[in-house]
Design a protein around this motif. Sequence first.
Motif, PDB file in Angstrom:
ATOM      1  N   ALA A  94       0.833  -1.207   0.000  1.00 16.36           N
ATOM      2  CA  ALA A  94       0.000   0.000   0.000  1.00 16.36           C
ATOM      3  C   ALA A  94       0.868   1.258   0.000  1.00 16.36           C
ATOM      4  CB  ALA A  94      -0.920  -0.012   1.217  1.00 16.36           C
ATOM      5  N   ILE A  95       1.961   1.236   0.793  1.00 17.17           N
ATOM      6  CA  ILE A  95       2.848   2.413   0.820  1.00 17.17           C
ATOM      7  C   ILE A  95       3.524   2.608  -0.531  1.00 17.17           C
ATOM      8  CG2 ILE A  95       4.892   3.413   1.906  1.00 17.17           C
ATOM      9  CD1 ILE A  95       4.167   1.932   4.459  1.00 17.17           C
ATOM     10  N   LEU A  96       3.980   1.509  -1.140  1.00 18.51           N
ATOM     11  CA  LEU A  96       4.630   1.620  -2.456  1.00 18.51           C
ATOM     12  C   LEU A  96       3.673   2.173  -3.504  1.00 18.51           C
ATOM     13  CD1 LEU A  96       6.788  -1.639  -2.682  1.00 18.51           C
ATOM     14  CD2 LEU A  96       7.600   0.728  -2.793  1.00 18.51           C
ATOM     15  N   VAL A  97       2.424   1.712  -3.477  1.00 17.69           N
ATOM     16  CA  VAL A  97       1.437   2.245  -4.428  1.00 17.69           C
ATOM     17  C   VAL A  97       1.211   3.732  -4.181  1.00 17.69           C
ATOM     18  CG1 VAL A  97      -0.991   2.155  -5.097  1.00 17.69           C
ATOM     19  CG2 VAL A  97       0.300   0.038  -4.808  1.00 17.69           C
ATOM     20  N   ALA A  98       1.126   4.121  -2.900  1.00 19.79           N
ATOM     21  CA  ALA A  98       0.903   5.529  -2.573  1.00 19.79           C
ATOM     22  C   ALA A  98       2.066   6.406  -3.025  1.00 19.79           C
ATOM     23  CB  ALA A  98       0.693   5.685  -1.062  1.00 19.79           C
ATOM     24  N   ILE A  99       3.277   5.825  -3.060  1.00 20.51           N
ATOM     25  CA  ILE A  99       4.459   6.598  -3.481  1.00 20.51           C
ATOM     26  C   ILE A  99       4.565   6.663  -4.999  1.00 20.51           C
ATOM     27  CG2 ILE A  99       6.990   6.597  -3.489  1.00 20.51           C
ATOM     28  CD1 ILE A  99       6.841   5.314  -0.704  1.00 20.51           C
ATOM     29  N   ILE A 100       4.310   5.537  -5.648  1.00 18.90           N
ATOM     30  CA  ILE A 100       4.543   5.443  -7.099  1.00 18.90           C
ATOM     31  C   ILE A 100       3.363   5.964  -7.910  1.00 18.90           C
ATOM     32  CG2 ILE A 100       4.978   3.806  -8.981  1.00 18.90           C
ATOM     33  CD1 ILE A 100       6.492   2.098  -6.973  1.00 18.90           C
ATOM     34  N   LEU A 101       2.141   5.757  -7.426  1.00 17.42           N
ATOM     35  CA  LEU A 101       0.960   6.140  -8.206  1.00 17.42           C
ATOM     36  C   LEU A 101       0.942   7.626  -8.578  1.00 17.42           C
ATOM     37  CD1 LEU A 101      -1.584   4.951  -9.448  1.00 17.42           C
ATOM     38  CD2 LEU A 101      -2.815   5.542  -7.344  1.00 17.42           C
ATOM     39  N   PRO A 102       1.293   8.550  -7.669  1.00 18.83           N
ATOM     40  CA  PRO A 102       1.279   9.975  -8.060  1.00 18.83           C
ATOM     41  C   PRO A 102       2.224  10.306  -9.206  1.00 18.83           C
ATOM     42  CG  PRO A 102       1.331   9.768  -5.671  1.00 18.83           C
ATOM     43  CD  PRO A 102       1.553   8.396  -6.228  1.00 18.83           C
ATOM     44  N   LEU A 103       3.225   9.442  -9.468  1.00 20.43           N
ATOM     45  CA  LEU A 103       4.140   9.709 -10.578  1.00 20.43           C
ATOM     46  C   LEU A 103       3.435   9.619 -11.925  1.00 20.43           C
ATOM     47  CD1 LEU A 103       7.285   7.694  -9.373  1.00 20.43           C
ATOM     48  CD2 LEU A 103       6.901  10.163  -9.252  1.00 20.43           C
ATOM     49  N   SER A 104       2.278   8.946 -11.950  1.00 17.84           N
ATOM     50  CA  SER A 104       1.543   8.822 -13.210  1.00 17.84           C
ATOM     51  C   SER A 104       0.782  10.099 -13.551  1.00 17.84           C
ATOM     52  CB  SER A 104       0.573   7.640 -13.134  1.00 17.84           C
ATOM     53  OG  SER A 104      -0.391   7.852 -12.122  1.00 17.84           O
ATOM     54  N   VAL A 105       0.664  11.005 -12.598  1.00 18.30           N
ATOM     55  CA  VAL A 105      -0.035  12.274 -12.847  1.00 18.30           C
ATOM     56  C   VAL A 105       0.963  13.273 -13.418  1.00 18.30           C
ATOM     57  CG1 VAL A 105      -1.398  14.137 -11.842  1.00 18.30           C
ATOM     58  CG2 VAL A 105      -1.626  11.792 -10.970  1.00 18.30           C
ATOM     59  N   GLY A 106       0.597  13.964 -14.460  1.00 17.19           N
ATOM     60  CA  GLY A 106       1.496  14.899 -15.108  1.00 17.19           C
ATOM     61  C   GLY A 106       1.907  16.055 -14.212  1.00 17.19           C
ATOM     62  N   VAL A 107       3.113  16.580 -14.453  1.00 10.22           N
ATOM     63  CA  VAL A 107       3.626  17.690 -13.655  1.00 10.22           C
ATOM     64  C   VAL A 107       2.765  18.945 -13.838  1.00 10.22           C
ATOM     65  CG1 VAL A 107       5.614  19.193 -13.288  1.00 10.22           C
ATOM     66  CG2 VAL A 107       5.962  16.769 -13.767  1.00 10.22           C
ATOM     67  N   VAL A 108       2.268  19.161 -15.044  1.00  6.76           N
ATOM     68  CA  VAL A 108       1.436  20.348 -15.294  1.00  6.76           C
ATOM     69  C   VAL A 108       0.157  20.289 -14.465  1.00  6.76           C
ATOM     70  CG1 VAL A 108       0.154  21.600 -17.054  1.00  6.76           C
ATOM     71  CG2 VAL A 108       2.385  20.617 -17.610  1.00  6.76           C
ATOM     72  N   VAL A 109      -0.456  19.105 -14.406  1.00  5.29           N
ATOM     73  CA  VAL A 109      -1.683  18.947 -13.613  1.00  5.29           C
ATOM     74  C   VAL A 109      -1.397  19.230 -12.145  1.00  5.29           C
ATOM     75  CG1 VAL A 109      -3.452  17.301 -12.887  1.00  5.29           C
ATOM     76  CG2 VAL A 109      -2.621  17.286 -15.243  1.00  5.29           C
ATOM     77  N   LYS A 110      -0.266  18.686 -11.639  1.00  6.56           N
ATOM     78  CA  LYS A 110       0.093  18.924 -10.237  1.00  6.56           C
ATOM     79  C   LYS A 110       0.350  20.401  -9.979  1.00  6.56           C
ATOM     80  CE  LYS A 110       2.205  14.385  -9.438  1.00  6.56           C
ATOM     81  NZ  LYS A 110       3.462  13.674  -9.155  1.00  6.56           N
ATOM     82  N   ALA A 111       1.000  21.071 -10.937  1.00  7.32           N
ATOM     83  CA  ALA A 111       1.302  22.492 -10.746  1.00  7.32           C
ATOM     84  C   ALA A 111       0.030  23.326 -10.658  1.00  7.32           C
ATOM     85  CB  ALA A 111       2.188  22.983 -11.899  1.00  7.32           C
ATOM     86  N   PHE A 112      -0.941  23.035 -11.514  1.00 10.39           N
ATOM     87  CA  PHE A 112      -2.209  23.771 -11.448  1.00 10.39           C
ATOM     88  C   PHE A 112      -2.959  23.440 -10.153  1.00 10.39           C
ATOM     89  CE2 PHE A 112      -1.843  24.305 -16.149  1.00 10.39           C
ATOM     90  CZ  PHE A 112      -1.960  25.685 -16.158  1.00 10.39           C
ATOM     91  N   ALA A 113      -2.845  22.185  -9.689  1.00 11.82           N
ATOM     92  CA  ALA A 113      -3.481  21.818  -8.427  1.00 11.82           C
ATOM     93  C   ALA A 113      -2.880  22.599  -7.267  1.00 11.82           C
ATOM     94  CB  ALA A 113      -3.334  20.310  -8.191  1.00 11.82           C
ATOM     95  N   TRP A 114      -1.541  22.747  -7.278  1.00  8.10           N
ATOM     96  CA  TRP A 114      -0.897  23.505  -6.218  1.00  8.10           C
ATOM     97  C   TRP A 114      -1.248  24.989  -6.290  1.00  8.10           C
ATOM     98  CZ3 TRP A 114       0.707  21.893  -1.840  1.00  8.10           C
ATOM     99  CH2 TRP A 114       1.197  20.590  -1.699  1.00  8.10           C
ATOM    100  N   GLN A 115      -1.544  25.485  -7.480  1.00 10.88           N
ATOM    101  CA  GLN A 115      -2.015  26.868  -7.587  1.00 10.88           C
ATOM    102  C   GLN A 115      -3.299  27.065  -6.793  1.00 10.88           C
ATOM    103  OE1 GLN A 115      -2.440  28.037 -11.690  1.00 10.88           O
ATOM    104  NE2 GLN A 115      -0.334  28.737 -11.840  1.00 10.88           N
ATOM    105  N   ILE A 116      -4.177  26.062  -6.836  1.00 11.81           N
ATOM    106  CA  ILE A 116      -5.444  26.154  -6.090  1.00 11.81           C
ATOM    107  C   ILE A 116      -5.197  26.023  -4.591  1.00 11.81           C
ATOM    108  CG2 ILE A 116      -7.689  25.057  -5.763  1.00 11.81           C
ATOM    109  CD1 ILE A 116      -7.513  24.123  -8.680  1.00 11.81           C
ATOM    110  N   VAL A 117      -4.301  25.099  -4.219  1.00 13.96           N
ATOM    111  CA  VAL A 117      -4.057  24.828  -2.802  1.00 13.96           C
ATOM    112  C   VAL A 117      -3.347  25.990  -2.117  1.00 13.96           C
ATOM    113  CG1 VAL A 117      -2.784  23.319  -1.214  1.00 13.96           C
ATOM    114  CG2 VAL A 117      -4.029  22.338  -3.140  1.00 13.96           C
ATOM    115  N   LEU A 118      -2.431  26.651  -2.838  1.00 15.81           N
ATOM    116  CA  LEU A 118      -1.562  27.655  -2.205  1.00 15.81           C
ATOM    117  C   LEU A 118      -2.091  29.083  -2.284  1.00 15.81           C
ATOM    118  CD1 LEU A 118       1.891  26.343  -3.540  1.00 15.81           C
ATOM    119  CD2 LEU A 118       0.920  26.001  -1.264  1.00 15.81           C
ATOM    120  N   ARG A 119      -3.211  29.313  -2.929  1.00 13.61           N
ATOM    121  CA  ARG A 119      -3.686  30.683  -3.037  1.00 13.61           C
ATOM    122  C   ARG A 119      -4.276  31.159  -1.698  1.00 13.61           C
ATOM    123  NH1 ARG A 119      -8.551  29.282  -7.309  1.00 13.61           N
ATOM    124  NH2 ARG A 119     -10.041  28.388  -5.813  1.00 13.61           N
TER     125      ARG A 119
END
Length: 276
Positions: A94-119
């Motif tokens: 479960a820990i390995l999946v939690a670590i590796i699975l987010p790597l499948s999400v694109g960096v651009v998507v993560k960056a826009f998500a952090w824009q929402i979280v950090l505003r």
Amino acid sequence: MSTARRFDPILLLAAPAVAYLTVVYGLPLLFLLGRSLLGAGGVSAFAGFFADPFSWTVLGNTVRSAALVTLVCLVIGYPTALVLARAGGFVQAAILVAIILPLSVGVVVKAFAWQIVLRRDGVVSQIFTGLGIWDEPQRLLFTETGLVIGAANIFVPFMILPIYSVLKLVDPRLGEAAATLGASPVYRFFKVAIPLSLPGIITGIAFVFSMAASMYVIPSLVIGDRFQTLATLTGRSFLFMRNEQLGSTTAVVLLALTIGIVVASSRLSRRLGGAA
């Protein structure tokens, strides 16, 4: 008796990978290096780059942000790797999946998500204001703190996995033996676990630092043009300023910086391996 090493045919299995990397990675780098040295400015472009105070600001931003991201990843990643190495069965999977699975999400998507979280009205601001740490909502977006938080979220798996791979090989009876001799958990952590996992720590630092120094999307989307690094300045030089000489120069400086980190970490790992 000849001391020459015999050719091992198994090395031929690496030929496709070597050929591929030579074509798609080595040749473009050679063209880039040639463009920076043989362009209109030539070698004088490097002298002009290092004579400009703004260049040192950009270089300082690159090294500082990469070092902060690496430090955050190490602080978060080492305990996670330790737990992962000692876990087993479903928990480890479960820990390995939690670590590796987010790597499948694109960096651009993560960056826009952090824009929402950090505003200013984002989750982080609301939590800190609700806990009374901040008197009023604060904006982390377009700040270096936001950049480090967003980048660490992306690169922390590359710190965890090398440390985990080393800790997994450490005999757990060493800690038990230290405990029977009266060593406290804190003493065992700093005197047993940390020294034995140094090769993994160094590899993780090299991975994260080199990638953080070269990141382009996260600084562009999270902090904007007010915070220039070598990667963002290279992109702006090629895409907006149409200054290929400056872009080639900054790209070569960035490449030299990351190669220096990787070579230094490799030598340090070999030295530690030889001393072990």
